[in-house]
Design an enzyme around this catalytic site. Sequence first.
Site, PDB file in Angstrom:
ATOM      1  N   CYS A  83       3.116   5.873  42.244  1.00  0.00           N
ATOM      2  CA  CYS A  83       4.093   6.878  42.719  1.00  0.00           C
ATOM      3  C   CYS A  83       3.330   8.257  42.448  1.00  0.00           C
ATOM      4  O   CYS A  83       3.381   8.960  41.656  1.00  0.00           O
ATOM      5  CB  CYS A  83       5.260   6.741  41.496  1.00  0.00           C
ATOM      6  SG  CYS A  83       6.621   7.627  41.934  1.00  0.00           S
ATOM      7  N   CYS A 128       9.482   7.718  47.868  1.00  0.00           N
ATOM      8  CA  CYS A 128       9.085   8.637  46.750  1.00  0.00           C
ATOM      9  C   CYS A 128      10.389   9.535  46.533  1.00  0.00           C
ATOM     10  O   CYS A 128      10.254  10.586  47.327  1.00  0.00           O
ATOM     11  CB  CYS A 128       7.881   9.402  46.922  1.00  0.00           C
ATOM     12  SG  CYS A 128       7.462  10.513  45.514  1.00  0.00           S
TER      13      CYS A 128
HETATM   14  C1  LIG Z   1       5.993   7.539  35.876  1.00  0.00           C
HETATM   15  C2  LIG Z   1       6.206   6.649  36.790  1.00  0.00           C
HETATM   16  C3  LIG Z   1       7.179   7.003  37.853  1.00  0.00           C
HETATM   17  C4  LIG Z   1       7.319   6.131  39.091  1.00  0.00           C
HETATM   18  N1  LIG Z   1       8.426   6.367  39.601  1.00  0.00           N
HETATM   19  C5  LIG Z   1       8.596   5.596  40.785  1.00  0.00           C
HETATM   20  C6  LIG Z   1       9.562   5.950  41.877  1.00  0.00           C
HETATM   21  O1  LIG Z   1      10.247   6.890  41.625  1.00  0.00           O
HETATM   22  N2  LIG Z   1      10.063   4.925  42.747  1.00  0.00           N
HETATM   23  C7  LIG Z   1       9.296   3.920  42.980  1.00  0.00           C
HETATM   24  O2  LIG Z   1       9.596   2.845  43.860  1.00  0.00           O
HETATM   25  N3  LIG Z   1       8.318   3.475  42.076  1.00  0.00           N
HETATM   26  C8  LIG Z   1       7.871   4.298  40.942  1.00  0.00           C
HETATM   27  N4  LIG Z   1       6.741   4.016  40.226  1.00  0.00           N
HETATM   28  C9  LIG Z   1       5.818   2.848  40.377  1.00  0.00           C
HETATM   29  C10 LIG Z   1       6.363   1.455  39.957  1.00  0.00           C
HETATM   30  O3  LIG Z   1       6.761   1.323  38.964  1.00  0.00           O
HETATM   31  C11 LIG Z   1       5.362   0.516  40.401  1.00  0.00           C
HETATM   32  O4  LIG Z   1       4.366   0.886  41.692  1.00  0.00           O
HETATM   33  C12 LIG Z   1       5.552  -0.938  40.280  1.00  0.00           C
HETATM   34  O5  LIG Z   1       5.935  -1.283  38.953  1.00  0.00           O
HETATM   35  C13 LIG Z   1       4.430  -1.825  40.707  1.00  0.00           C
HETATM   36  O6  LIG Z   1       4.841  -3.184  40.273  1.00  0.00           O
HETATM   37  P1  LIG Z   1       3.662  -4.254  39.958  1.00  0.00           P
HETATM   38  O7  LIG Z   1       4.378  -5.513  39.790  1.00  0.00           O
HETATM   39  O8  LIG Z   1       2.604  -4.244  41.134  1.00  0.00           O
HETATM   40  O9  LIG Z   1       3.187  -3.762  38.549  1.00  0.00           O
HETATM   41  P2  LIG Z   1       3.852  -3.606  37.185  1.00  0.00           P
HETATM   42  O10 LIG Z   1       5.352  -3.492  37.540  1.00  0.00           O
HETATM   43  O11 LIG Z   1       3.104  -2.400  36.746  1.00  0.00           O
HETATM   44  O12 LIG Z   1       3.653  -5.127  36.496  1.00  0.00           O
HETATM   45  C14 LIG Z   1       2.372  -5.414  36.328  1.00  0.00           C
HETATM   46  C15 LIG Z   1       2.210  -6.674  35.272  1.00  0.00           C
HETATM   47  O13 LIG Z   1       1.289  -7.321  35.481  1.00  0.00           O
HETATM   48  C16 LIG Z   1       0.741  -7.688  34.107  1.00  0.00           C
HETATM   49  N5  LIG Z   1      -0.688  -7.817  33.731  1.00  0.00           N
HETATM   50  C17 LIG Z   1      -1.650  -6.884  34.079  1.00  0.00           C
HETATM   51  N6  LIG Z   1      -2.884  -7.471  33.870  1.00  0.00           N
HETATM   52  C18 LIG Z   1      -2.790  -8.711  33.898  1.00  0.00           C
HETATM   53  C19 LIG Z   1      -3.460  -9.709  33.869  1.00  0.00           C
HETATM   54  N7  LIG Z   1      -4.873  -9.773  33.978  1.00  0.00           N
HETATM   55  N8  LIG Z   1      -3.043 -11.177  33.842  1.00  0.00           N
HETATM   56  C20 LIG Z   1      -1.780 -11.375  33.916  1.00  0.00           C
HETATM   57  N9  LIG Z   1      -0.772 -10.411  33.929  1.00  0.00           N
HETATM   58  C21 LIG Z   1      -1.332  -9.100  33.894  1.00  0.00           C
HETATM   59  C22 LIG Z   1       1.126  -6.616  33.333  1.00  0.00           C
HETATM   60  O14 LIG Z   1       1.409  -6.979  31.859  1.00  0.00           O
HETATM   61  C23 LIG Z   1       2.506  -6.135  33.932  1.00  0.00           C
HETATM   62  O15 LIG Z   1       3.712  -6.872  33.269  1.00  0.00           O
HETATM   63  C24 LIG Z   1       6.571   4.837  39.137  1.00  0.00           C
HETATM   64  C25 LIG Z   1       5.333   4.590  38.187  1.00  0.00           C
HETATM   65  C26 LIG Z   1       5.509   5.295  37.222  1.00  0.00           C
HETATM   66  C27 LIG Z   1       4.358   5.092  35.983  1.00  0.00           C
END
Ligand SMILES: Cc1cc2nc3c(=O)[nH]c(=O)nc-3n(C[C@H](O)[C@H](O)[C@H](O)COP(=O)(O)OP(=O)(O)OC[C@H]3O[C@@H](n4cnc5c(N)ncnc54)[C@H](O)[C@@H]3O)c2cc1C
Length: 434
Positions: A195, A377
């Site tokens: 983000c 965004c």
């Molecule tokens: C402040 C902020 C604002 C945001 N605003 C927006 C927005 O307005 N709009 C939008 O679309 N997105 C937004 N996002 C981004 C969005 O939240 C992320 O892009 C999204 O959560 C990504 O999903 P993901 O599953 O890749 O990662 P995550 O949701 O972070 O999940 C990753 C998971 O993997 C696990 N993990 C880590 N390492 C390991 C390992 N070695 N083994 C097993 N599990 C592991 C973690 O525990 C976690 O549960 C924002 C993020 C933040 C921080």
Amino acid sequence: MLANRRQFLALVAAASAAATHSGPIQAQPVPTGARIVILGAGAAGTALANRLTARLPGARITLLDPRQAHLYQPGFTLIAAGLKPASYSVSMTAEWLPRKAEWIQEAAAEIDPEARRVVTTSGRALTYDFLVVATGLKLDYEAIEGMSTDLIGSNGIGSVYAGPDQAAATFAEMSRFVEKGGTALFTRPATEMKCAGAPLKYAFLTDDAARRKGTRDKVKIIYAAHSGAFFSVPIVNEKVRMLFEDRGFETVKNHVMVAIDPGRRIATFDTPEGRKEVGYDFTNVIPPMRAPDAIRFNSPLSWQQGPFAADGWLEVDKHTLRHLRYPSVFALGDVAGVPKGKTAASVKWQVPVVEDQLAAQIAGRESTARYDGYTSCPLITRVGRAMLVEFDYKDNLVPSFPGLIAPLEELWVSWLMKEIALKATYNAMLRGRA
Ligand SMILES: Cc1cc2nc3c(=O)[nH]c(=O)nc-3n(C[C@H](O)[C@H](O)[C@H](O)COP(=O)(O)OP(=O)(O)OC[C@H]3O[C@@H](n4cnc5c(N)ncnc54)[C@H](O)[C@@H]3O)c2cc1C
């Protein structure tokens, strides 16, 4: 005005419905006994697990994630704006996972794609036919000398990224700052980040809080860009430049924060002219972001060269999200080494692609599903106003509601999309329904 508001609300409801109800999974089920391991049960891993249990009857799906709490991260900005409590972003991972999948509450410690094996932190070995890496990314606070997440909420240090409690502590610190006035310093790291609009949003929200408090004349706002631009998409960058000028922000470019001294309230930056110190009374620290260590150091899955190599992002095809060297491995979400797409909105478009690519590979056919880099965004510019910026790999603006929501205008309806519609869409995505 009321009628207008009603129209707006109807539009948001319609937009939300359109985004949320893209219909049940209609693709042909592919019966299989394949063992599929998904690393990470965040936004991406959970959404994919739900879709795969419906699409692949008989598949043995295992998720690995040590985290009990599911964090709705887009809510962190609203918490740090004082509009939601910390609990707004927290639910239980178990509530979202499909019953048919197994959840191992451990992290992956190493991955051997030659042997198709993952070893967990307790030393348990799991073999797979297909692996989906959806671990999100590592917030590398330690890479900023002097910084620790324990500092958030004191000495003028905030950080919206660290978690819901830290976002609430950031709001408290920001509120203390706008009462008194002084210098607010905003930065972003030089790495890829999730983000990328969030650093800008919080600078705008601090400006807005000072205006509401009547202390804006006592507040100096400095935005330190890590590169020569404030935002990677040129047309959005230009709009942000104009808004910064309009709001009276001071800006510097090519400044990357490398150290912080909380006692003296000084941040140190790497700049083309060498190290520079900048004083602050309030700052929102945004750490460098990298692939988690298990991927970066304990697997051969990262890019070996090019712009994504140093931080360990997964070496995948940017359209199919399939690994370029190990065809039974996919990346999903923030950990993927692709030029755009580190948002939950991107995850929504990536998940059906990986689902279909995987199902096709099992069925022995080619999938035509492609991810085009869609990233969204909602760029908050003050409480009650946002720009709904959506773009793709080519930096084209790709508005979801052309003619209804202008992407580069500060609109109330775009704000409502962030405040109300986004969470409903996100939750539907987690359930595999969007
Ligand atoms: C402040 C902020 C604002 C945001 N605003 C927006 C927005 O307005 N709009 C939008 O679309 N997105 C937004 N996002 C981004 C969005 O939240 C992320 O892009 C999204 O959560 C990504 O999903 P993901 O599953 O890749 O990662 P995550 O949701 O972070 O999940 C990753 C998971 O993997 C696990 N993990 C880590 N390492 C390991 C390992 N070695 N083994 C097993 N599990 C592991 C973690 O525990 C976690 O549960 C924002 C993020 C933040 C921080």
